[in-house]
Design a protein around this motif. Structure first.
Motif, mmCIF file in Angstrom:
data_model
loop_
_atom_site.group_PDB
_atom_site.id
_atom_site.type_symbol
_atom_site.label_atom_id
_atom_site.label_comp_id
_atom_site.label_asym_id
_atom_site.label_seq_id
_atom_site.Cartn_x
_atom_site.Cartn_y
_atom_site.Cartn_z
ATOM 1 N N HIS A 30 2.670 -3.198 6.951
ATOM 2 C CA HIS A 30 1.492 -2.336 6.709
ATOM 3 C C HIS A 30 1.612 -0.778 7.480
ATOM 4 C CE1 HIS A 30 -0.630 -4.491 3.580
ATOM 5 N NE2 HIS A 30 0.245 -5.521 3.934
ATOM 6 N N GLY A 31 0.654 0.097 7.367
ATOM 7 C CA GLY A 31 0.612 1.000 8.325
ATOM 8 C C GLY A 31 -0.797 1.366 8.585
ATOM 9 N N ARG B 241 -2.997 4.160 -1.572
ATOM 10 C CA ARG B 241 -3.259 2.626 -1.046
ATOM 11 C C ARG B 241 -3.002 1.844 -2.419
ATOM 12 N NH1 ARG B 241 -5.304 -0.165 3.387
ATOM 13 N NH2 ARG B 241 -6.296 -2.094 2.668
ATOM 14 N N HIS C 285 0.912 -1.134 0.017
ATOM 15 C CA HIS C 285 -0.045 0.244 0.027
ATOM 16 C C HIS C 285 1.080 1.276 0.082
ATOM 17 C CE1 HIS C 285 -3.133 -2.720 1.886
ATOM 18 N NE2 HIS C 285 -3.442 -2.562 0.788
ATOM 19 N N GLU D 154 1.760 3.802 2.725
ATOM 20 C CA GLU D 154 2.164 3.087 4.269
ATOM 21 C C GLU D 154 3.566 2.972 4.317
ATOM 22 O OE1 GLU D 154 -1.984 0.638 4.778
ATOM 23 O OE2 GLU D 154 -0.203 -0.283 4.582
HETATM 24 ZN ZN LIG Z 1 -1.769 -1.780 4.272
#
Ligand SMILES: [Zn+2]
Length: 385
Positions: free
Chosen positions: A161-162, A122, A75, A78
């Motif tokens: 991820h974030g 994203r 994404h 992130e």
């Molecule tokens: Zn993510």
């Protein structure tokens, strides 16, 4: 003398590292420049290209039998875990990491979605969420990850991820600075041997993190979705860990969060390298509170009715920042939250202490309230009150 040299080297590296901390936007160009400056770029391999023909790089290091595959920024918006991953690469160059590199081989992709990373989205350039493409494999980025998985045959996967500021660790009002998930392998959420290993690694990281950020670690819901890469790999019997870099109070650039992700990468990798996973108590995984999405950035309280008696804004007002790319940086654009039932603001601002804000509230100039609130919230409160 040695210590002084060490300190100079550390300061030099540290100053360079801080370059990546300047913005949440981490374009492939910025990342590559940083890697060149730190003598890492020449060690990269090109796995293939993205929709917009950007190279997708990987970095392989170590010569041990335990294989760990990590990928970040599938994404594009992130970036925190990518920065932590790069810090991990620098760490792997230090003598301290020798044992880890003897025991493990690391294969790491810093930006699986370079097109999204360039524009802070994203999705990829075809507006596809790569983390819902594990079965369809409709995108070149998804196919690259799958082919690598099949060739490398990892013993562990780290899916980096974030997450947004809205997530709290459980029912508390503490933001989930880090969240984890050992994804399900089937609809029944069976604790398969692969899942069990992932859970135990998360327990180890959580134990380490609780000393640094007590109560600020969350756990994601384990509803099964085979289209998600982590669920798919777990279903193939590979222990896979979802990392989510979240919010630490007022740390909108996520410099602190980056450090805690880095610490987690080291803790888990050391456990894998030293075969110390099995003796971990799995039950502690379920004691990590589940993420709740009831937080918003700012709560404006103590609002009063307008002097003419006409109620303008009677209730507390919640404001959430929207992250918007502006030039080479990310702007945090405040937006009023329409439905605020059951939600809590992380920064609480007493409207009575801000005359200008109160006047705007009476006039209900929403856009100005948003801008003023942002200024008040991002600066130190004490300077303004
Ligand atoms: Zn993510």
């Amino acid at each position: 003398m040695y210590n002084i040299v060490n300190l100079i080297v550390f300061t030099f590296v540290h100053m360079k590292k801080s370059k990546l901390d300047q913005s949440r936007l981490l374009s492939p160009a910025t990342l590559n420049n940083f890697l060149k400056e730190n003598a890492l770029f020449d060690s990269l391999s090109v796995l293939g290209t993205s929709v917009e023909h950007r190279p997708i790089y990987s970095y392989t290091v170590g010569k041990g039998p335990k294989k760990i595959l990590m990928w970040s920024q599938m994404h594009g918006n992130e970036s925190t875990t990518t920065k932590a991953l790069v810090e991990f690469w620098l760490y792997l160059k230090t003598p301290e990491a020798k044992q880890m590199l003897d025991a493990c081989t690391f294969l790491m992709i810093p930006q699986l979605n370079p097109d999204g990373s360039d524009v802070y989205t994203r999705v990829n350039a075809n507006t596809v969420d790569l983390n819902r493409d594990a079965i369809d494999l409709s995108q070149p980025e998804s196919r690259i990850l799958r082919e690598l998985y099949q060739q490398f045959k990892p013993d562990y996967c780290f899916n980096l991820h974030g997450q947004r500021t809205i997530f709290a660790a459980g029912n508390s009002q503490t933001p989930a600075t880090i969240s984890f998930l050992a994804p399900a392998a089937d609809q029944d959420r069976t604790i398969t041997p692969a899942r069990e290993k992932a859970m135990k690694l998360i327990v180890l990281a959580n134990t380490m993190l609780q000393e640094r950020i007590p109560g600020a670690v969350g756990r994601y819901d384990d509803g099964f979705n085979i289209n998600c890469v982590g669920d798919y790999f777990t279903a193939q019997n590979t222990p896979t860990i979802l990392f989510e870099a979240g919010h630490y109070p007022l740390d909108y650039k996520r410099v602190k969060t980056k450090k805690y992700i880095f610490n987690s990468l080291v803790t888990m990798s050391q456990a894998i390298a030293s075969d110390s996973i099995e003796r971990v108590e799995m039950a502690a995984y379920f004691e990590i509170p589940e993420n709740k999405n009831h937080l918003r950035d700012i709560e404006l309280y103590n609002l009063k009715k307008a002097p003419n008696g006409k109620p303008v804004l009677e209730n507390n007002l919640l404001i959430q920042f929207k992250e918007v790319k502006k030039g080479n940086d990310i702007d945090f654009v405040p937006e009023i939250v329409a439905e605020s039932d059951g939600l809590h603001g992380m920064q609480r601002i007493n409207a009575q202490e801000h005359a200008a804000l109160m006047n705007l509230c009476f006039e209900a100039e929403i856009s100005k309230i948003e801008n003023l609130t942002k200024r008040i919230s991002l600066l130190s409160f004490h300077q303004l009150v």
